[in-house]
Design a protein around this motif. Structure first.
Motif, PDB file in Angstrom:
ATOM      1  N   PRO A   5       0.742  -1.481  -0.459  1.00  0.00           N
ATOM      2  CA  PRO A   5      -0.252   0.084  -0.037  1.00  0.00           C
ATOM      3  C   PRO A   5       0.961   1.342  -0.068  1.00  0.00           C
ATOM      4  O   PRO A   5       1.556   1.314   0.206  1.00  0.00           O
ATOM      5  N   ASN A   6       0.358   2.420  -0.534  1.00  0.00           N
ATOM      6  CA  ASN A   6       0.791   3.185  -0.325  1.00  0.00           C
ATOM      7  C   ASN A   6       0.784   4.175   1.058  1.00  0.00           C
ATOM      8  O   ASN A   6      -0.039   4.767   1.859  1.00  0.00           O
ATOM      9  N   ALA A  36     -11.538  -1.130   5.962  1.00  0.00           N
ATOM     10  CA  ALA A  36     -12.141  -1.113   4.551  1.00  0.00           C
ATOM     11  C   ALA A  36     -11.473  -2.494   3.828  1.00  0.00           C
ATOM     12  O   ALA A  36     -10.497  -2.959   4.726  1.00  0.00           O
ATOM     13  N   PRO A  76      -6.635  -8.187   1.889  1.00  0.00           N
ATOM     14  CA  PRO A  76      -5.720  -7.226   2.504  1.00  0.00           C
ATOM     15  C   PRO A  76      -7.107  -5.820   3.097  1.00  0.00           C
ATOM     16  O   PRO A  76      -7.942  -5.754   2.598  1.00  0.00           O
ATOM     17  N   ALA A  77      -6.398  -5.471   4.035  1.00  0.00           N
ATOM     18  CA  ALA A  77      -7.927  -4.370   5.067  1.00  0.00           C
ATOM     19  C   ALA A  77      -6.673  -3.081   5.528  1.00  0.00           C
ATOM     20  O   ALA A  77      -5.432  -3.250   5.285  1.00  0.00           O
ATOM     21  N   CYS A  78      -7.296  -2.568   5.435  1.00  0.00           N
ATOM     22  CA  CYS A  78      -6.832  -0.868   6.086  1.00  0.00           C
ATOM     23  C   CYS A  78      -8.156  -0.247   7.293  1.00  0.00           C
ATOM     24  O   CYS A  78      -9.007  -0.723   6.588  1.00  0.00           O
ATOM     25  N   THR A  80      -8.342   2.328  10.100  1.00  0.00           N
ATOM     26  CA  THR A  80      -8.328   4.178  10.704  1.00  0.00           C
ATOM     27  C   THR A  80      -9.063   3.637  11.839  1.00  0.00           C
ATOM     28  O   THR A  80     -10.143   3.274  11.787  1.00  0.00           O
ATOM     29  N   MET A 104      -3.555   4.514  10.407  1.00  0.00           N
ATOM     30  CA  MET A 104      -3.944   3.926   9.137  1.00  0.00           C
ATOM     31  C   MET A 104      -2.811   2.517   9.611  1.00  0.00           C
ATOM     32  O   MET A 104      -2.005   2.834   9.370  1.00  0.00           O
ATOM     33  N   PHE A 106      -2.383  -0.785   7.815  1.00  0.00           N
ATOM     34  CA  PHE A 106      -2.228  -2.122   6.834  1.00  0.00           C
ATOM     35  C   PHE A 106      -2.244  -3.326   6.425  1.00  0.00           C
ATOM     36  O   PHE A 106      -0.730  -3.496   7.308  1.00  0.00           O
ATOM     37  N   GLY A 107      -2.449  -4.268   6.075  1.00  0.00           N
ATOM     38  CA  GLY A 107      -2.568  -5.690   5.969  1.00  0.00           C
ATOM     39  C   GLY A 107      -2.662  -6.464   5.769  1.00  0.00           C
ATOM     40  O   GLY A 107      -4.246  -6.344   5.393  1.00  0.00           O
ATOM     41  N   THR A 108      -2.928  -8.038   6.052  1.00  0.00           N
ATOM     42  CA  THR A 108      -3.746  -8.982   6.577  1.00  0.00           C
ATOM     43  C   THR A 108      -4.054  -9.120   7.157  1.00  0.00           C
ATOM     44  O   THR A 108      -2.787  -9.500   8.582  1.00  0.00           O
ATOM     45  N   ARG A 157       3.073  -1.938   8.685  1.00  0.00           N
ATOM     46  CA  ARG A 157       2.498  -1.094   7.639  1.00  0.00           C
ATOM     47  C   ARG A 157       1.699  -0.415   8.024  1.00  0.00           C
ATOM     48  O   ARG A 157       0.008  -0.647   8.001  1.00  0.00           O
TER      49      ARG A 157
END
Lengths: 217, 217
Positions: A5-6, A36, A76-78, A80, A104, A106-108, A157
């Motif tokens: 992810p960015n 998300a 994949p999830a985010c 927040t 935020m 990010f990860g699985t 992340r």
């Protein structure tokens, strides 16, 4: 698994925060998060309760929840978590803003299936919402644990963005005699309601008394 | 455009709400939303400011924001607004819960490019955050409007979920003499800070005085 992810902040990079301690503090500061994920091409942002567990973030839900089902399968999830700290009233419409802290992750996710780990994860969730409450109540049965899904996402992340301070006006606007400033936004925990009659005369337990006290009521 | 998003509530369907008036009230009740969208296989949930505009939801940001850029190009999005209303303390760990109201709007966005519509959209955003503020401050210049991106998502595909009321304990737990109840959670707007010296002696404008008053300070 898609590419990374960015984590860069395109807009207002000066508000970016990579400090793990600040990210953890933001995650701990709010009762809920928004998760998300994407299903059949549609993104979803779903609120739920989270907690920190060492260098992982726990997400809690029902075994029957489609979101938890998807997360447990490793989509994949985010996650927040956002704290709203203030309304920034400037002298122009354009320069109005919000003071906030947002993290935020990010990860699985990996589902927690080991019995003892699951009990400690549920404990972390309850204690996130109401510190000290776990010791006051009946612990979960095996059946209840089976009906609970808790997944774990590493904090590796993660990123955060923070806006603080006062209004920023243009020099020309700074000469306008228009009130400006920040209106602080706080979460307030109030006097309990919906207390069943048979326990209404019990003293407030420490867990409840201390959160109400700590928010100044 | 993917197939339709799933608006059904898999878990706790009794908490589902399809009433447009309730959905609108939830969207109006909170300062910020979380926007979910997918980029290169990763979902993102990003907080931002929203407002209602008739039967559309407006999302505000910078022209330079990657999120707004993606939304303006019509990527599928989910905008979620969540009000946390209370901590539900039950007699067992398992039955702890959160009282909340959450609305989700799914759709693809259209950027607002017409000058007059853009001014009224920015006005809706400012007035969402601080009702009455628009008339007190300098309106946007053409250059500021160019630096602002506001996109519009129809409310046609929206749903909400609400949990209210007290703790729900099992009959056996109901015989335990353990305090239970709901701790209300409210948003409190406090006494202004970061007021520049040159306007510190001005009276609070109506917009600010009324929100502080309406939250009981």
């Amino acid at each position: 698994m898609p590419t990374d992810p960015n984590l860069e902040h395109g807009r207002h990079p000066e508000r970016g925060v990579a400090d793990g301690a600040i990210i953890r503090a933001i995650l701990e500061s709010q009762l809920i998060c928004h998760v998300a994920f994407t299903v059949d091409g549609w993104p979803y942002a779903v609120p739920t309760v989270h907690a920190l567990d060492g260098d992982h973030l726990l997400i809690h839900g029902s075994t029957l929840s489609r979101m938890l089902g998807g997360l447990a399968e490793g989509v994949p999830a985010c996650v927040t978590v956002t704290a709203v700290d203030g309304i920034v009233a400037a002298r122009s419409a354009f320069n109005h803003s919000i003071n906030y802290r947002s993290a935020m992750v990010f990860g699985t996710a990996t589902p927690i299936r080991d019995h003892d780990h699951k009990v400690s994860a549920l404990r972390a969730i309850v204690e996130h919402v109401l510190p000290g409450r776990w010791a006051e109540v009946r612990p979960p049965t095996v059946q209840e644990l089976r009906a609970t899904e808790i997944v774990s996402i590493p904090l590796g992340r993660a990123t955060a963005k923070v806006r603080g301070g006062g209004p920023v006006d243009t020099p020309a606007d700074g000469r306008r005699q228009v009130w400006s400033g920040v209106i602080p936004v706080q979460m307030l925990l109030g006097t309990p309601t919906h207390v069943p009659d048979d326990v209404a005369k019990l003293p407030l337990p420490d867990s409840v008394a201390s959160v109400i006290e700590s928010t100044g009521q």
